[in-house]
Design a protein around this motif. Structure first.
Motif, mmCIF file in Angstrom:
data_model
loop_
_atom_site.group_PDB
_atom_site.id
_atom_site.type_symbol
_atom_site.label_atom_id
_atom_site.label_comp_id
_atom_site.label_asym_id
_atom_site.label_seq_id
_atom_site.Cartn_x
_atom_site.Cartn_y
_atom_site.Cartn_z
ATOM 1 N N GLU A 1 0.757 -1.241 -0.107
ATOM 2 C CA GLU A 1 -0.100 -0.019 -0.079
ATOM 3 C C GLU A 1 0.712 1.291 0.034
ATOM 4 O OE1 GLU A 1 -2.604 -0.381 3.165
ATOM 5 O OE2 GLU A 1 -4.141 -1.545 2.439
ATOM 6 N N GLN A 2 1.947 1.113 0.672
ATOM 7 C CA GLN A 2 2.954 2.361 0.716
ATOM 8 C C GLN A 2 3.832 2.264 -0.720
ATOM 9 O OE1 GLN A 2 2.752 4.866 2.743
ATOM 10 N NE2 GLN A 2 1.144 3.700 4.274
ATOM 11 N N GLY A 3 3.737 1.744 -1.602
ATOM 12 C CA GLY A 3 4.425 1.714 -2.693
ATOM 13 C C GLY A 3 5.581 0.633 -2.896
ATOM 14 N N ALA A 4 5.770 -0.283 -2.190
ATOM 15 C CA ALA A 4 6.881 -1.263 -2.247
ATOM 16 C C ALA A 4 6.315 -2.601 -2.441
ATOM 17 C CB ALA A 4 7.571 -1.273 -0.860
ATOM 18 N N GLY A 5 7.446 -3.541 -2.887
ATOM 19 C CA GLY A 5 7.125 -4.844 -2.918
ATOM 20 C C GLY A 5 7.592 -5.619 -1.689
ATOM 21 N N PHE A 6 7.541 -6.904 -1.616
ATOM 22 C CA PHE A 6 7.599 -7.588 -0.249
ATOM 23 C C PHE A 6 7.985 -8.939 -0.663
ATOM 24 C CE2 PHE A 6 6.502 -10.231 3.367
ATOM 25 C CZ PHE A 6 7.196 -9.583 4.532
ATOM 26 N N ILE A 7 9.134 -9.330 -0.140
ATOM 27 C CA ILE A 7 9.244 -11.026 -0.202
ATOM 28 C C ILE A 7 9.454 -11.450 1.454
ATOM 29 C CG2 ILE A 7 11.327 -12.357 -0.541
ATOM 30 C CD1 ILE A 7 11.935 -10.947 -3.172
ATOM 31 N N ALA A 8 8.998 -12.833 1.442
ATOM 32 C CA ALA A 8 9.165 -13.453 2.942
ATOM 33 C C ALA A 8 10.005 -14.550 2.508
ATOM 34 C CB ALA A 8 7.737 -13.920 3.469
ATOM 35 N N VAL A 9 11.094 -14.752 3.253
ATOM 36 C CA VAL A 9 12.085 -15.646 2.964
ATOM 37 C C VAL A 9 12.047 -16.875 3.764
ATOM 38 C CG1 VAL A 9 14.711 -16.040 2.685
ATOM 39 C CG2 VAL A 9 13.741 -14.088 2.201
ATOM 40 N N GLY A 10 12.052 -18.264 3.298
ATOM 41 C CA GLY A 10 12.087 -19.319 4.023
ATOM 42 C C GLY A 10 13.341 -19.954 4.092
ATOM 43 N N TYR A 11 13.617 -20.761 5.215
ATOM 44 C CA TYR A 11 15.053 -21.152 5.140
ATOM 45 C C TYR A 11 15.115 -22.690 6.106
ATOM 46 C CZ TYR A 11 14.795 -18.300 9.651
ATOM 47 O OH TYR A 11 14.525 -17.734 10.768
ATOM 48 N N GLY A 12 15.870 -23.362 5.943
ATOM 49 C CA GLY A 12 16.016 -24.612 6.932
ATOM 50 C C GLY A 12 16.333 -24.147 8.299
ATOM 51 N N LEU A 13 15.475 -24.688 9.315
ATOM 52 C CA LEU A 13 15.497 -24.600 10.604
ATOM 53 C C LEU A 13 16.297 -25.783 11.401
ATOM 54 C CD1 LEU A 13 11.753 -23.269 11.053
ATOM 55 C CD2 LEU A 13 13.811 -21.949 10.663
ATOM 56 N N ALA A 14 16.716 -25.270 12.730
ATOM 57 C CA ALA A 14 17.204 -26.203 13.461
ATOM 58 C C ALA A 14 16.274 -26.916 14.202
ATOM 59 C CB ALA A 14 17.923 -25.407 14.736
#
Length: 280
Positions: A97-110
């Motif tokens: 809404e404020q004019g940006a894009g967004f990425i949520a990153v996944g990664y392997g966990l302990a």
């Protein structure tokens, strides 16, 4: 018996348990999931985009509405052993809404993945994002990276020089992070993370500065444990000593778990700082 400084094991474990200062934390975790579901309902998105060879090296992308817009890459927390990118889309709505894009990153966990593997994953995610900037509706000089708690640690460490040169970003946003892992190694958190002393030293950002970014916001909620507060202060001071004048935020009325809701919320101390940081 004292295990770290003047703290007993019980005291140290409490200090690295953020929920000890956040009585409503379960409600906040539930809201992460419901707000993330809502973001996927109302925003364009591409799920499970592969950025690296590991099974968990996938990201979810929420494109900006206009080309050549800023892009925020977010790394979730969870003591390096919990949560997921699926529960981390909640900032996307405000950012888009404020004019940006967004990425949520996944990664392997302990415990299946060690700290070094996680840092390598986040470096790959940042490198992938930079090399695909045009396809993502942004430019390499408009990519910002941030995370909360363990995510803040991973972003900070990914931006430190190491055996693999980090991908620089236009700015970093570090929320409620831990930047020296030695006390974490001595706490209950390490039951699953399984760091030894050499790993704690190798992957403590405070020991490997400077960061590959020209600017940073380092923020925490006012309701954090004394150890999280100390880590925050120590890291800000070390950034300054290495020539990076960060925005230092202690946000009143927020704790470890609800601070991320303000990430791009205009009219909040954190949101206004982040949006200014991104030129929005």
């Amino acid at each position: 018996m004292l295990v770290h400084g003047e703290m007993t094991q019980k005291e140290l474990d409490r200090e690295y348990s953020p929920s000890s200062c956040a009585p409503e934390f379960t409600a906040h975790l539930t809201r992460y999931a419901t707000d993330s579901d809502r973001a996927r309902e109302i925003l364009d998105h591409q799920l499970d985009v592969r950025y690296g060879p590991g099974a968990a090296e996938l990201l979810d992308f929420y494109p900006p509405r206009r080309p050549r817009s800023p892009l925020f890459v977010f790394v979730h927390g969870g003591h390096w052993q919990e949560m997921s990118k699926e529960d981390s889309a909640f900032p996307a709505r405000d950012l888009v809404e404020q004019g940006a894009g967004f990425i949520a990153v996944g990664y392997g966990l302990a415990p299946e993945h060690g700290i070094g593997s996680m840092v390598a994953s986040i470096r790959r995610a940042l490198r992938w994002t930079g090399s695909h900037a045009a396809d993502l509706g942004t430019r390499p000089d408009l990519i910002f990276a941030g995370g909360s708690s363990a995510g803040a640690h991973l972003v900070a460490m990914a931006l430190c020089a190491g055996t693999e040169e980090p991908r620089g970003v236009a700015g970093a946003v570090l929320l409620s992070g831990v930047y020296d892992l030695e006390p974490v190694r001595l706490s209950y958190v390490n039951d699953k993370v399984r760091m030894d002393g050499s790993a704690a030293a190798a992957y403590s950002p405070i020991r490997h500065l400077p960061l590959a970014t020209p600017k940073a916001i380092v923020a925490r909620g006012a309701a954090e444990t004394a150890e999280y507060a100390r880590q925050h202060v120590d890291f800000v001071n070390e950034l300054s000593r290495h020539g990076l004048q960060s925005v230092d935020l202690r946000v009143a009325g927020r704790d470890h778990f609800d601070l991320p809701f303000d990430l791009a919320c205009r009219g909040t101390a954190l949101g206004d700082a982040v949006l200014t940081h991104m030129g929005l």
